[in-house]
Design a protein around this motif. Structure first.
Motif, PDB file in Angstrom:
ATOM      1  N   THR A 153      31.277  16.706  15.794  1.00  0.00           N
ATOM      2  CA  THR A 153      31.093  18.108  16.154  1.00  0.00           C
ATOM      3  C   THR A 153      30.049  18.266  17.241  1.00  0.00           C
ATOM      4  O   THR A 153      29.417  19.290  17.354  1.00  0.00           O
ATOM      5  N   ILE A 203      39.881  25.785  19.892  1.00  0.00           N
ATOM      6  CA  ILE A 203      40.252  25.360  18.538  1.00  0.00           C
ATOM      7  C   ILE A 203      41.064  24.067  18.577  1.00  0.00           C
ATOM      8  O   ILE A 203      40.834  23.142  17.781  1.00  0.00           O
ATOM      9  N   VAL A 204      41.963  23.969  19.540  1.00  0.00           N
ATOM     10  CA  VAL A 204      42.777  22.747  19.624  1.00  0.00           C
ATOM     11  C   VAL A 204      41.908  21.547  19.994  1.00  0.00           C
ATOM     12  O   VAL A 204      42.049  20.464  19.426  1.00  0.00           O
ATOM     13  N   LEU A 223      39.886  20.337  17.063  1.00  0.00           N
ATOM     14  CA  LEU A 223      40.789  19.634  16.152  1.00  0.00           C
ATOM     15  C   LEU A 223      41.053  18.217  16.650  1.00  0.00           C
ATOM     16  O   LEU A 223      40.897  17.230  15.905  1.00  0.00           O
ATOM     17  N   GLY A 278      47.613  19.916  14.285  1.00  0.00           N
ATOM     18  CA  GLY A 278      46.880  19.562  13.061  1.00  0.00           C
ATOM     19  C   GLY A 278      47.650  18.580  12.214  1.00  0.00           C
ATOM     20  O   GLY A 278      47.090  17.585  11.734  1.00  0.00           O
ATOM     21  N   ALA A 297      39.660  14.647  14.993  1.00  0.00           N
ATOM     22  CA  ALA A 297      40.633  13.645  14.537  1.00  0.00           C
ATOM     23  C   ALA A 297      40.418  12.323  15.267  1.00  0.00           C
ATOM     24  O   ALA A 297      40.460  11.249  14.667  1.00  0.00           O
ATOM     25  N   VAL A 356      49.270  25.023  16.975  1.00  0.00           N
ATOM     26  CA  VAL A 356      48.061  24.519  16.311  1.00  0.00           C
ATOM     27  C   VAL A 356      48.436  23.758  15.041  1.00  0.00           C
ATOM     28  O   VAL A 356      47.880  22.700  14.752  1.00  0.00           O
ATOM     29  N   SER A 357      49.415  24.296  14.301  1.00  0.00           N
ATOM     30  CA  SER A 357      49.841  23.616  13.080  1.00  0.00           C
ATOM     31  C   SER A 357      50.372  22.227  13.403  1.00  0.00           C
ATOM     32  O   SER A 357      50.037  21.247  12.723  1.00  0.00           O
TER      33      SER A 357
END
Lengths: 291, 196
Positions: free
Chosen positions: B111, B74-75, B78, A14, B82, A10-11
Motif C-alpha cells: 500500500t 481503484i484498479v 487492486l 479482482g 495482487a 473491476v470485478s
C-alpha cells in the motif's frame, strides 16, 4: 447501464488477481513446518533473545528442526512454556528453574570512591571506555543504567548509583547481563537468596582503599559455610547456588557485611516449586504478550 | 538523451520523497539503519518497475478505450496489491534468501503511495511504455538515494547531544525538512543541462 461496465471490469480484474494468487499459492506453496507454528504459539513472543536465538520464531524453528534441543531455554515463558513445547514435541520438558537477574555490586554513591568528575556520554559503555569508568573500583557498577535501557520489563532501576533488580518484574531474559560492561549482572536461581554484593577481583588491600562494600577475599565466609557452597577465587567470594542452602552463616561471618540475605517472606511464594510456579509465571507471560 | 533526462529528472528534480512527498512512511520508518534502508529501497524500485509494467497496459488498453479513466485509482491499487503478493509468493519459493532479506518490507510496499503515485504520474504525464518504465526505475533510484542519505543523517543525529524536547521524532522531521529544502535546489538543473 453506465454502471455495468465498470463494475464488471473491476470485478474481472479482482477475480483474475484472486485466481492468480490462489493458483500461485497452491503451486508454489512452501511447506511450512507445522510443528514450528505450534511451538511458536507456546512461546510468549517477547522476542527478547534470552534463549540465544534471534527471536521467538527463530527458536521455534530451531526446536522443530532439532528435537534434541532443550525446550526449556525460554526464560520469560518459564516452566509453562517448556511444558507446552515438550508436549508438542513429545519429549521430556527438563527442569526449567525460575531465575532472576542479580547485580553483584553494592558500591553506592558515598560507599565506593570516585576518581574523577566524568562529563562524557552518559552511558556505562562510554564511561567504561574512558579510563575504565569514573569510579576508583574498575569492577563496580558505573550507574548510568545501560542495563535499565536494555530491560524490556521495567525491572531494573539505578538506586543511589547502583543498579537494582525488581525480583517481581524480572523474567530473567538476560538482556541486562549482556548490556553491563562490567558483567556485574548474572542470572541466578530465584530460590537462591544469599548473594555477594561485590564483583571486584582486585587484591584485598586495594579493594579496601576504594570501596567500603568490597570483597577483600579474607575467606571467613568460606570457613563459615557448612556446605562448601561459597568459594574465594581471584580475591573474590562467589556462591554456588546449587550447593547453597540459604542458611546465611556466611553473611554473619563477613567482616565487610557485603554478603546479603534476601528476607524469606516476600520471596517464599515464588520459591515454592511445582504448584505455585506456573501461577507466578502467568503475569510475566501476559506482559510479554502485551508488548 | 531523452532517456537520461527522464531518469535524472525522476531521481533528482522530482525526487518522489523529498520533492513530491510520496512514500514518507517508509522514509521515516525504515531509515534507522543503512542496510534495511537499502533493502527497502531496492524492493520498492523493483515493485515500481513491475507495477508500471502491469498498470500502463491496463490503463492504455483496458480503461481508456472504454472511457473508464476514473477507475484508475481503484484498479491500480487492486493490481499493485495482487502483484506484491504474487512477488512475495514467487520469491519465497524460488529465492528464499532474497525473500528473507526483503520479507519484512514486501508487505509494507503493498500500500505504498509512492508506487501508486508513480503509476498514476506516468499516465497523467502522457508517457509511453518505455518512458514510463524509465521514469519508474528513476523514481525508485531517487527513493534509494533519499533513503541512503537520510539514514546516514539519522545515524549522525543519534550520536549527538540533542535538546530534550527535540529528541526522537521531532529532530528526525526537522532533518527531513532540511534535506527536502536541499533537494529543492535541483529544480531547473535538468533544463539547464539539456536545454529547455
Amino acid at each position: 447501464m453506465g454502471i455495468v461496465t465498470p463494475v464488471i471490469l473491476v470485478s474481472v480484474v479482482g477475480i483474475v488477481a484472486g485466481i492468480g494468487l490462489t493458483l500461485a499459492a497452491k503451486f508454489m506453496a512452501v511447506p511450512v513446518d507445522e510443528t514450528a507454528v505450534k511451538i511458536r504459539e507456546c512461546l510468549p513472543g517477547a522476542n527478547c533473545g534470552g534463549c540465544g536465538f534471534a527471536g521467538c520464531d527463530d527458536y521455534a524453528a530451531a526446536l522443530a528442526a532439532d528435537h534434541t534441543l532443550a525446550p526449556n531455554m525460554c526464560a520469560p515463558g518459564g516452566v509453562a512454556a517448556a511444558a507446552a513445547i515438550a508436549a508438542v514435541l513429545g519429549v521430556d520438558a527438563g527442569s526449567s528453574e525460575p531465575k532472576v537477574a542479580r547485580v553483584h555490586c553494592t558500591g553506592a554513591i558515598g560507599v565506593a570512591k570516585s576518581s574523577m568528575e566524568y562529563q562524557g556520554f552518559s552511558t556505562c559503555a562510554a564511561a567504561k571506555g574512558f579510563f575504565g569508568g569514573p569510579g576508583q573500583c574498575k569492577n563496580g557498577c558505573i550507574g548510568f543504567g545501560d542495563c535499565v535501557a536494555a530491560c524490556k520489563y521495567d525491572a531494573i532501576q539505578v538506586v543511589n548509583g547502583v543498579a537494582w533488580v525488581d525480583m517481581e518484574q524480572c523474567v530473567a531474559c538476560g538482556a541486562c547481563t549482556k548490556a553491563c560492561p562490567n558483567s556485574l549482572i548474572k542470572l541466578v536461581p530465584k530460590k537462591s537468596r544469599v548473594w555477594v554484593g561485590c564483583s571486584s577481583t582486585d587484591p584485598g588491600k586495594l579493594t579496601r582503599q576504594v570501596c567500603d562494600a568490597g570483597c577483600i577475599g579474607c575467606k571467613l565466609c568460606e570457613k563459615a559455610c557448612k556446605f562448601e557452597a561459597i568459594k574465594v577465587e581471584n580475591n573474590h567470594a562467589s556462591i554456588d547456588p546449587d550447593k547453597c542452602k540459604n542458611c546465611g552463616l556466611c553473611a554473619k561471618a563477613c567482616p565487610r557485611h557485603i554478603i546479603h540475605v534476601i528476607p524469606r517472606k516476600p520471596v517464599a511464594p515464588k520459591a515454592a516449586p511445582a504448584a505455585a510456579a506456573p501461577k507466578a509465571e502467568a503475569p510475566a507471560k501476559e506482559e510479554a504478550k502485551a508488548e | 538523451m531523452d532517456m537520461l533526462k527522464v531518469i535524472l529528472a525522476a531521481v533528482l528534480v522530482n525526487n518522489c520523497v523529498l520533492v513530491q512527498f510520496l512514500g514518507i512512511c517508509p522514509f521515516l520508518g525504515v531509515s534507522k539503519k543503512m542496510d534495511s534502508a537499502v533493502g527497502m529501497s531496492l524492493a520498492v524500485t523493483f515493485v515500481m518497475a513491475l507495477a508500471t509494467a502491469a498498470t500502463w497496459p491496463i490503463q492504455t488498453f483496458l480503461l481508456d478505450p472504454n472511457g473508464l479513466g476514473y477507475l484508475q485509482t481503484i484498479v491500480f491499487i487492486l493490481v499493485i496489491a495482487a502483484l506484491v503478493q504474487l512477488v512475495e509468493i514467487i520469491l519465497k519459493k524460488y529465492m528464499p534468501a532474497l525473500h528473507k532479506s526483503l520479507g519484512v518490507y514486501l508487505p509494507l510496499i503493498t500500500t505504498n503511495c509512492a508506487v501508486l503515485g508513480v503509476c498514476i504520474n506516468n499516465i497523467s504525464d502522457g508517457y509511453g511504455f518505455v518512458t514510463s518504465m524509465l521514469n519508474s526505475i528513476g523514481t525508485g533510484l531517487g527513493f534509494l538515494l533519499a533513503m541512503v542519505i537520510f539514514s546516514g543523517v539519522r545515524q549522525r543525529i543519534e550520536h549527538n547531544n540533542i535538546p530534550e524536547s527535540f529528541k526522537g521524532v521531532p529532530i528526525t522531521l526537522i532533518a527531513a525538512s532540511v534535506l527536502a529544502l536541499a533537494f529543492m535546489g535541483f529544480s531547473g538543473v535538468i533544463d539547464g543541462i539539456f536545454g529547455a
